[in-house]
Design a protein around this motif. Structure first.
Motif, PDB file in Angstrom:
ATOM      1  N   UNK A   1       0.830  -1.207   0.000  1.00  0.00           N
ATOM      2  CA  UNK A   1       0.000   0.000   0.000  1.00  0.00           C
ATOM      3  C   UNK A   1       0.865   1.258   0.000  1.00  0.00           C
ATOM      4  N   UNK A   2       0.273   2.344  -0.475  1.00  0.00           N
ATOM      5  CA  UNK A   2       0.948   3.622  -0.624  1.00  0.00           C
ATOM      6  C   UNK A   2       0.047   4.728  -0.094  1.00  0.00           C
ATOM      7  N   UNK A   3       0.650   5.730   0.516  1.00  0.00           N
ATOM      8  CA  UNK A   3      -0.108   6.883   0.976  1.00  0.00           C
ATOM      9  C   UNK A   3      -0.535   7.706  -0.243  1.00  0.00           C
ATOM     10  N   UNK A   4      -1.831   7.919  -0.409  1.00  0.00           N
ATOM     11  CA  UNK A   4      -2.367   8.637  -1.557  1.00  0.00           C
ATOM     12  C   UNK A   4      -2.559  10.114  -1.213  1.00  0.00           C
ATOM     13  N   UNK A   5      -1.865  10.979  -1.933  1.00  0.00           N
ATOM     14  CA  UNK A   5      -1.915  12.419  -1.659  1.00  0.00           C
ATOM     15  C   UNK A   5      -2.165  13.174  -2.960  1.00  0.00           C
ATOM     16  N   UNK A   6      -2.595  14.442  -2.885  1.00  0.00           N
ATOM     17  CA  UNK A   6      -2.742  15.238  -4.103  1.00  0.00           C
ATOM     18  C   UNK A   6      -1.416  15.369  -4.857  1.00  0.00           C
ATOM     19  N   UNK A   7      -1.506  15.599  -6.154  1.00  0.00           N
ATOM     20  CA  UNK A   7      -0.314  15.666  -6.999  1.00  0.00           C
ATOM     21  C   UNK A   7       0.681  16.715  -6.518  1.00  0.00           C
ATOM     22  N   UNK A   8       0.188  17.908  -6.203  1.00  0.00           N
ATOM     23  CA  UNK A   8       1.098  18.958  -5.738  1.00  0.00           C
ATOM     24  C   UNK A   8       1.805  18.561  -4.450  1.00  0.00           C
ATOM     25  N   UNK A   9       1.107  17.801  -3.616  1.00  0.00           N
ATOM     26  CA  UNK A   9       1.716  17.336  -2.364  1.00  0.00           C
ATOM     27  C   UNK A   9       2.823  16.332  -2.642  1.00  0.00           C
ATOM     28  N   UNK A  10       2.573  15.408  -3.573  1.00  0.00           N
ATOM     29  CA  UNK A  10       3.601  14.426  -3.914  1.00  0.00           C
ATOM     30  C   UNK A  10       4.854  15.115  -4.435  1.00  0.00           C
ATOM     31  N   UNK A  11       4.663  16.125  -5.301  1.00  0.00           N
ATOM     32  CA  UNK A  11       5.812  16.852  -5.837  1.00  0.00           C
ATOM     33  C   UNK A  11       6.532  17.615  -4.723  1.00  0.00           C
ATOM     34  N   UNK A  12       5.761  18.146  -3.781  1.00  0.00           N
ATOM     35  CA  UNK A  12       6.369  18.875  -2.665  1.00  0.00           C
ATOM     36  C   UNK A  12       7.190  17.949  -1.787  1.00  0.00           C
TER      37      UNK A  12
END
Length: 367
Positions: free
Chosen positions: A224-235
């Motif tokens: 499993x992976x923590x699912x976050x908004x795209x901008x958050x992943x890039x941050x």
């Protein structure tokens, strides 16, 4: 002063070493300004295998230790060896069989380290010209034969071990380091403990802020992976790199503008289209697939000021940057399946609540 010298030498290496790249040296390098470059071990080659997910995760662990002042250079073939053996056992044990594969996700490497241990690079190197495809086929036949004759798992282990030793060599039973003796599992636990890394992804068909199992063929262990908004992943990526932590990247390497020969990967679209919605559409239509893994070990920008991520590949010291690649920011936004980063690189809740923190509001609170 020493850090400035290190960055200068790294920049010169990445822009001049194409002269030593053989046929790949015919492609002159593009000019990039190196903004951040983490320490790395030498680039390795995965040969004709599909074990990039092992090489990339180990490269991430190596750089994490190097940045902490610890010298670690790991044997990928040792982990590959156990991955193949586990595949054979799965084929033997499953009622309907199991298609053996060399593919996987980087999070699987972390589990293999915990189960079977690790080995220093100099203690167990990959022999030249290993035919992994033939080895995989032979092991599959061995598993089928033992299953048909009900010969037992112990006999299977003995025979596949013999096959692995014939193709890959004899794996040491002990790790000797700094006048100490360790088992491979003890050594693995000294360099990577449970919970030391976290997987992160960004897709809208799952709720943000939750841990989700990615529906990709390579997720054999249903990690499993923590699912976050795209901008958050890039941050998270930017924060990790700028604070001295590498990132293991999994994504699509089949795009038209992904060129190992040129050492550059760009997304074939407009920056204004690099959105969460477009990213999801490409994933749903299988235009974005889980093809390759590399370690992100730096950041740079081109003459136009566009951001790039410096990746350590595992296809040997070829190309204009001797095995390193530059992926554009839009490419990483659109073609990333998942990332794995050290938990030490994650901002704490107190940091995110502190109005004086340098972190922006794109960081979500972690569950």
């Amino acid at each position: 002063m020493r850090n400035a010298l290190f960055l200068l030498l790294t920049a010169l290496c990445l822009t001049q070493c194409y002269k030593h790249g053989g046929k790949d040296g015919d492609t002159p390098p593009e000019a990039f300004h190196i903004d951040v470059m983490l320490k790395t071990t030498p680039v390795k080659s995965q040969g004709n295998s599909n074990f990039c997910w092992i090489y990339a995760m180990l490269a991430t662990i190596e750089s994490e230790h190097l940045m902490q002042g610890d010298s670690v250079n790991l044997s990928a073939v040792y982990v590959c060896r156990h991955a193949l053996a586990e595949q054979a056992r799965m084929r033997y044990a499953k009622k309907d069989g199991h298609k053996m594969t060399m593919r996987g996700m980087s999070t699987m490497t972390l589990k293999l380290l915990q189960r079977y241990g690790a080995m220093p690079y100099n203690s167990f190197r990959q022999p030249d010209k290993v035919d992994y495809k033939s080895l995989l086929s032979a092991m599959q036949q061995t598993a089928d034969s033992h299953k048909a004759h009900l010969s037992g798992i112990e006999k299977l282990d003995k025979d596949i071990t013999q096959q692995l030793e014939t193709h890959l060599g004899f794996a040491p039973e002990w790790v000797f380091m700094l006048s100490c003796q360790y088992t491979p599992i003890e050594f693995a636990h000294s360099i990577c403990q449970v919970g030391e890394y976290v997987g992160i992804t960004s897709f809208t068909h799952h709720p943000f802020g939750s841990k989700v199992v990615l529906e990709v063929p390579d997720n054999l262990y249903q990690d499993d992976f923590l699912n976050v908004p795209l901008d958050s992943m890039m941050a998270y990526i930017d924060s990790a790199i700028t604070t001295g932590h590498p990132v293991c990247w999994e994504g699509d390497a089949t795009e038209p503008k992904f060129s190992f020969r040129k050492g550059v990967g760009r997304w074939d679209g407009k920056s204004t289209e690099a959105t969460q919605r477009r990213r999801q559409m490409d994933f749903d239509s299988q235009k974005t697939t889980d093809d390759h893994c590399m370690a992100i070990v730096g950041m740079a920008h081109d003459k136009q000021g566009r951001k790039y991520y410096i990746c350590k590949n595992s296809w040997g010291k070829k190309g204009p940057y001797r095995g390193f690649m530059f992926l554009s920011e839009d490419y990483v936004r659109m073609k990333t399946i998942a990332i794995v980063i050290p938990t030490a690189a994650l901002p704490t809740a107190d940091q995110m609540k502190n109005p004086h923190t340098e972190l922006d509001e794109s960081f979500p609170l972690l569950p």
